[in-house]
Design an enzyme around this catalytic site. Structure first.
Site, PDB file in Angstrom:
ATOM      1  N   GLU A 108      31.123  52.736  29.749  1.00  0.00           N
ATOM      2  CA  GLU A 108      32.355  51.931  29.678  1.00  0.00           C
ATOM      3  C   GLU A 108      32.349  50.905  30.802  1.00  0.00           C
ATOM      4  O   GLU A 108      31.666  51.087  31.810  1.00  0.00           O
ATOM      5  CB  GLU A 108      33.610  52.819  29.723  1.00  0.00           C
ATOM      6  CG  GLU A 108      33.698  53.675  30.946  1.00  0.00           C
ATOM      7  CD  GLU A 108      34.651  54.867  30.810  1.00  0.00           C
ATOM      8  OE1 GLU A 108      35.262  55.074  29.764  1.00  0.00           O
ATOM      9  OE2 GLU A 108      34.764  55.603  31.799  1.00  0.00           O
ATOM     10  N   LYS A 134      33.300  48.861  34.093  1.00  0.00           N
ATOM     11  CA  LYS A 134      33.915  49.252  35.356  1.00  0.00           C
ATOM     12  C   LYS A 134      35.007  48.235  35.668  1.00  0.00           C
ATOM     13  O   LYS A 134      34.738  47.070  35.966  1.00  0.00           O
ATOM     14  CB  LYS A 134      32.875  49.274  36.474  1.00  0.00           C
ATOM     15  CG  LYS A 134      33.449  49.783  37.784  1.00  0.00           C
ATOM     16  CD  LYS A 134      32.327  50.011  38.795  1.00  0.00           C
ATOM     17  CE  LYS A 134      32.833  50.744  40.018  1.00  0.00           C
ATOM     18  NZ  LYS A 134      33.886  50.029  40.728  1.00  0.00           N
ATOM     19  N   ASP A 173      37.989  46.260  37.432  1.00  0.00           N
ATOM     20  CA  ASP A 173      38.183  45.874  38.822  1.00  0.00           C
ATOM     21  C   ASP A 173      39.677  45.894  39.148  1.00  0.00           C
ATOM     22  O   ASP A 173      40.352  44.871  39.153  1.00  0.00           O
ATOM     23  CB  ASP A 173      37.586  44.485  39.048  1.00  0.00           C
ATOM     24  CG  ASP A 173      37.220  44.278  40.495  1.00  0.00           C
ATOM     25  OD1 ASP A 173      37.378  45.228  41.283  1.00  0.00           O
ATOM     26  OD2 ASP A 173      36.789  43.165  40.835  1.00  0.00           O
ATOM     27  N   TYR A 205      43.783  51.474  31.836  1.00  0.00           N
ATOM     28  CA  TYR A 205      42.880  52.214  30.949  1.00  0.00           C
ATOM     29  C   TYR A 205      42.560  53.556  31.600  1.00  0.00           C
ATOM     30  O   TYR A 205      42.258  53.605  32.800  1.00  0.00           O
ATOM     31  CB  TYR A 205      41.556  51.474  30.721  1.00  0.00           C
ATOM     32  CG  TYR A 205      41.633  50.353  29.700  1.00  0.00           C
ATOM     33  CD1 TYR A 205      42.334  50.504  28.504  1.00  0.00           C
ATOM     34  CD2 TYR A 205      40.955  49.153  29.921  1.00  0.00           C
ATOM     35  CE1 TYR A 205      42.384  49.478  27.563  1.00  0.00           C
ATOM     36  CE2 TYR A 205      40.993  48.125  28.980  1.00  0.00           C
ATOM     37  CZ  TYR A 205      41.711  48.299  27.810  1.00  0.00           C
ATOM     38  OH  TYR A 205      41.751  47.292  26.895  1.00  0.00           O
ATOM     39  N   LYS A 249      26.238  47.804  38.773  1.00  0.00           N
ATOM     40  CA  LYS A 249      27.113  46.698  39.177  1.00  0.00           C
ATOM     41  C   LYS A 249      26.521  45.330  38.854  1.00  0.00           C
ATOM     42  O   LYS A 249      25.325  45.116  38.954  1.00  0.00           O
ATOM     43  CB  LYS A 249      27.370  46.766  40.698  1.00  0.00           C
ATOM     44  CG  LYS A 249      28.054  48.040  41.159  1.00  0.00           C
ATOM     45  CD  LYS A 249      29.561  47.986  41.023  1.00  0.00           C
ATOM     46  CE  LYS A 249      30.215  47.177  42.115  1.00  0.00           C
ATOM     47  NZ  LYS A 249      30.387  47.944  43.353  1.00  0.00           N
ATOM     48  N   CYS A 302      34.574   5.259  53.875  1.00  0.00           N
ATOM     49  CA  CYS A 302      33.598   6.004  53.079  1.00  0.00           C
ATOM     50  C   CYS A 302      32.415   6.395  53.969  1.00  0.00           C
ATOM     51  O   CYS A 302      31.846   5.543  54.649  1.00  0.00           O
ATOM     52  CB  CYS A 302      33.121   5.138  51.920  1.00  0.00           C
ATOM     53  SG  CYS A 302      31.721   5.851  51.041  1.00  0.00           S
ATOM     54  N   CYS A 317      29.264   4.141  52.581  1.00  0.00           N
ATOM     55  CA  CYS A 317      29.180   2.675  52.631  1.00  0.00           C
ATOM     56  C   CYS A 317      30.192   2.052  53.590  1.00  0.00           C
ATOM     57  O   CYS A 317      30.160   0.847  53.812  1.00  0.00           O
ATOM     58  CB  CYS A 317      29.348   2.077  51.239  1.00  0.00           C
ATOM     59  SG  CYS A 317      31.036   2.149  50.634  1.00  0.00           S
ATOM     60  N   CYS A 325      36.613   6.157  47.369  1.00  0.00           N
ATOM     61  CA  CYS A 325      35.972   5.069  48.104  1.00  0.00           C
ATOM     62  C   CYS A 325      36.228   3.806  47.301  1.00  0.00           C
ATOM     63  O   CYS A 325      36.049   3.786  46.081  1.00  0.00           O
ATOM     64  CB  CYS A 325      34.480   5.344  48.198  1.00  0.00           C
ATOM     65  SG  CYS A 325      33.497   3.859  48.485  1.00  0.00           S
ATOM     66  N   CYS A 350      28.869   0.672  46.876  1.00  0.00           N
ATOM     67  CA  CYS A 350      28.614   1.930  47.599  1.00  0.00           C
ATOM     68  C   CYS A 350      27.362   2.609  47.022  1.00  0.00           C
ATOM     69  O   CYS A 350      27.330   2.944  45.838  1.00  0.00           O
ATOM     70  CB  CYS A 350      29.822   2.856  47.458  1.00  0.00           C
ATOM     71  SG  CYS A 350      29.554   4.485  48.189  1.00  0.00           S
TER      72      CYS A 350
HETATM   73  S1  IVH Z   1      34.822  57.099  37.118  1.00  0.00           S
HETATM   74  C1  IVH Z   1      33.771  60.665  39.116  1.00  0.00           C
HETATM   75  N1  IVH Z   1      35.089  55.112  35.433  1.00  0.00           N
HETATM   76  O1  IVH Z   1      35.439  52.724  40.361  1.00  0.00           O
HETATM   77  C2  IVH Z   1      33.963  59.342  38.598  1.00  0.00           C
HETATM   78  N2  IVH Z   1      35.614  54.744  37.710  1.00  0.00           N
HETATM   79  O2  IVH Z   1      33.655  53.672  42.652  1.00  0.00           O
HETATM   80  C3  IVH Z   1      34.948  58.534  39.367  1.00  0.00           C
HETATM   81  N3  IVH Z   1      36.413  52.494  38.199  1.00  0.00           N
HETATM   82  O3  IVH Z   1      37.643  54.633  42.276  1.00  0.00           O
HETATM   83  C4  IVH Z   1      35.308  57.272  38.779  1.00  0.00           C
HETATM   84  N4  IVH Z   1      36.330  51.734  36.145  1.00  0.00           N
HETATM   85  O4  IVH Z   1      38.617  52.813  40.781  1.00  0.00           O
HETATM   86  C5  IVH Z   1      35.199  55.505  36.713  1.00  0.00           C
HETATM   87  N5  IVH Z   1      35.335  53.427  33.832  1.00  0.00           N
HETATM   88  C6  IVH Z   1      35.431  53.847  35.110  1.00  0.00           C
HETATM   89  C7  IVH Z   1      35.889  53.003  36.129  1.00  0.00           C
HETATM   90  C8  IVH Z   1      35.954  53.486  37.426  1.00  0.00           C
HETATM   91  C9  IVH Z   1      36.632  51.447  37.403  1.00  0.00           C
HETATM   92  C10 IVH Z   1      36.627  52.492  39.669  1.00  0.00           C
HETATM   93  C11 IVH Z   1      37.586  53.532  40.140  1.00  0.00           C
HETATM   94  C12 IVH Z   1      36.867  54.350  41.156  1.00  0.00           C
HETATM   95  C13 IVH Z   1      35.715  53.473  41.511  1.00  0.00           C
HETATM   96  C14 IVH Z   1      34.526  54.332  41.846  1.00  0.00           C
END
Ligand code: IVH
Length: 675
Positions: A118, A120, A122, A228, A319, A413, A416, A431, A437
């Protein structure tokens, strides 16, 4: 008595309906009613509950916002620690992750491992505690062992259910997931902040974190946060499933949103494949993600693998290269663009960001430099996302050295020496040297030679710089006088390349009117406008001679662009260069105007006035589509006046000249007849 019973029933069904629509929107991404209809349901519920306050329950959709700010946040001790994740940054590190797992589980060669994959997100991690299906507590991750109690704030997030759906949930269920702010909401929030003179947030993550840490939940309620779910904390009785994927799907059934992009993949190859799929989609997502998370799907295997220090062995975050980094501003310099625009540029200590090494970042204009208050010597956050030009996001204020001085806009400028002019109310300073120029000249030549203009292959930026610096070329016309001897004498120019360039110049002589117009570099005339002008006028002479009013008959050309075009062709210098280019043999085939078949307004001249239900430009395009010529002022030649509300002098004049007046309804009729 009966009325009270009816009210109780209606309240119950309204709550169910509202919760249903919340789930459709947040969990299934499939809204079934409009925002207005949703608001009506909520209003009706609020009214009924205020008439029958004894029927209000804490999990009613009206009870998301409490009424008083908190003094501070209480501490919450997590019953199960909230872990973090190890990172991988390339395929090799992903390979090592799987190798470690296989070794520990003593798997033989052909037993494949399945992973839940899934994005990650932010944002920031929260733990939601449901007891008997009701949300009783929400806490931030904090240091993983202790977080802050943010229940009142989290209750305002509509994506998070206050009570679970169905009845097969465990009595204690802790759900973990990410609170985040989608881009659209983030931008709207920052726009509002700027309007009221506040600073705004640097990025959606900070905005989400700041919103959750608001002491007044009424303010948090106005922040567009979403959520989520991706995992579990304490669960009694456990387990709810045997796979990670099955557990999050159960969470979804209970009304918790999970990422629609989750998938189960096999082996490290499956992971890499998934990662690449997400990279492709990243720019189109409605929210920020900073990588992809892979978790061994079988919970039994997760158990066997366990964790080291604070991170599980069974999961990893793959990442993306960071899109933001901090570095030092070594200097702020001013660049001169093709149209003379002066752009402040930060020269940076080189930093690896967004997958490349960056040593310059744009500061856009002086207003921006002032607003962000960037000074030489400052530490700054630099951002490079996708193919976007790197930019300075903000200054790390704590790191500013004493005595750091602001820069100011130069008056002359830097290339020039001509005066720099910044019209009142405009962000861009320019300018005033024009093609005198050298910086503007170089840019003009680069634009002239570029692929979508004259497409002169081999005439790259470095070469243009040399040609201008050695005074071999002043104007685009001079390019066509270059000789083999001159070119071969240039630095890093073999005779073969010189010959190729001459051939490319020869080839470029045969072009099209729209390319030539675009190549001239008239302000605000991009490819599309050049194409429209060619279509509308069919010859260069006609464009050169056109007045501003007839230029505005071209689709997309409004008064400002028309003025730029008109001014351009009034400059003797420009006429001279055009003459030289044509004398050098630049030519194009005659433009065939698209045949205007018999359309309802063919040959008719229409003027638009007053307020209409659509933007002027759209109406103009519709009228042109009906064959009309649209002009700006009423004269004897006008056939129709399209008059909206509050039409003024043009209407009066049209009436005086006895010109037919159309209202919007008449236009709609015409459209309907011609569908
Ligand atoms: S799992 C044991 N799943 O990433 C697993 N974390 O560095 C713990 N995060 O503090 C986290 N999306 O804030 C997991 N699909 C996802 C995530 C996720 C974002 C963040 C979360 C966590 C950090 C871990």
């Amino acid at each position: 008595m009966n009325r009270a019973r009816d009210a109780a029933q209606r309240i119950e069904s309204l709550r169910e309906e509202i919760n249903y629509h919340n789930r459709q929107y947040y969990v299934f991404d499939d809204p079934k009613i409009s925002d207005a209809a949703y608001d009506r349901l909520l209003r009706e519920l609020t009214q009924l509950e205020s008439a029958y306050p004894q029927l209000v329950t804490p999990d009613s959709p009206t009870q998301r916002v409490g009424d008083k700010p908190l003094e501070g946040f209480d501490e919450v001790v997590h019953r199960l620690p909230m872990l973090s994740l190890d990172n991988a940054f390339d395929e090799a590190e992903m390979g090592e992750f799987e190798r470690r797992i296989r070794d520990r589980l003593k798997l033989d060669g052909d037993e494949a491992i399945r992973y839940l994959a899934e994005p990650k997100l932010d944002g920031l991690a929260v733990n939601l505690r449901y007891e008997q299906g009701k949300l009783v507590q929400a806490a931030t991750r904090g240091d993983g062992s202790r977080g802050e109690d943010v229940t009142s704030n989290v209750r305002t997030i509509k994506a998070i259910p206050l009570s679970l759906q169905g009845d097969d949930w465990p009595g204690i269920l802790e759900v973990r997931g990410e609170v985040f702010m989608p881009h659209a909401g983030f931008e709207a929030l920052n726009r509002r902040a700027r309007k009221t003179g506040e600073k705004g947030f640097v990025n959606p993550r900070n905005a989400a974190a700041g919103s959750l840490r608001q002491l007044d939940p009424r303010l948090t309620a106005k922040r567009p946060l979403s959520f989520y779910a991706y995992g579990l904390g304490e669960v009694v009785p456990a387990p709810i499933a045997e796979q990670q994927s099955a557990s999050i799907r159960r969470l979804q059934q209970w009304g918790l949103p999970i990422s629609p992009l989750h998938d189960v993949v096999t082996g490290v190859d499956g992971c890499i494949d998934y990662f690449q799929r997400i990279v492709q989609q990243r720019d189109e997502l409605a929210y920020d993600i900073d990588g992809v998370v892979f978790k061994v799907d079988e919970l039994e295997l997760q158990q066997q693998l366990g964790f080291v220090s604070r991170a599980p062995r069974w999961a990893i975050a793959y990442k993306f290269p960071a899109q933001e980094e901090t570095t030092q501003v070594e200097a702020i310099e001013f660049q001169v663009g093709r149209t003379g625009a002066i752009t402040p540029v930060a020269r940076l200590a080189p930093v690896f960001v967004g997958g490349v090494t960056v040593s310059n970042a744009t500061l856009h204009n002086m207003d921006e430099v002032m607003r962000k208050d960037v000074r030489p010597g400052d530490r700054v956050i630099v951002r490079r996302a996708g193919d976007v030009i790197p930019e300075v996001v903000s200054v790390v204020a704590e790191k500013r050295q004493a005595g750091a001085r602001r820069v100011s806009l130069p008056t002359a400028c830097p290339v020039c020496g001509s005066d720099i002019i910044k019209p009142e109310g405009e962000a861009v300073a320019r300018c005033s040297g024009g093609l005198y120029c050298p910086a503007q000249r170089k840019q003009a030549l680069k634009h002239f030679a570029s692929r979508k203009a004259m497409d002169i292959e081999g005439l790259g930026d470095k070469l243009v710089d040399q040609l201008v610096e050695q005074e071999l070329v002043d104007t685009p016309a001079d390019l066509f006088d270059l000789t083999l001897a001159q070119l071969s004498a240039l630095e890093r120019m073999a005779e073969k390349s010189a010959q190729n360039l001459l051939q490319a110049l020869e080839k470029s002589r045969s072009t099209t009117l729209e390319r030539f117009l675009f190549a001239l570099g008239i302000r605000e005339v991009g490819e599309a406008t050049a194409q429209s002008l060619a279509n509308q006028f069919t010859s260069l002479d006609a464009i050169e001679e056109a007045d501003e009013e007839s230029l505005q008959e071209t689709p997309d050309v409004g008064p400002i662009v028309a003025a730029h075009i008109h001014t351009f062709f009034r400059q003797p210098h420009n006429r001279e260069v055009i003459g030289q280019l044509l004398a050098a043999g630049i030519h194009w085939p005659a433009v065939e105007r698209e045949p205007v078949e018999d359309r309802p307004l063919s040959g008719k001249t229409v003027v638009i006035t007053g307020t209409l239900s659509m933007p002027r430009d759209e109406i103009k395009q519709i009228l042109q589509g009906l064959g009309a010529k649209v002009t700006g002022s009423v004269s004897k030649k006008t056939d129709y006046l399209l008059a909206g509300d509050a039409a003024g002098s043009k209407l009066a004049k049209a009436e005086k000249l006895d010109i037919a007046i159309l209202d919007e309804a008449a236009l709609q009729d015409l459209l309907r007849q011609n569908q």
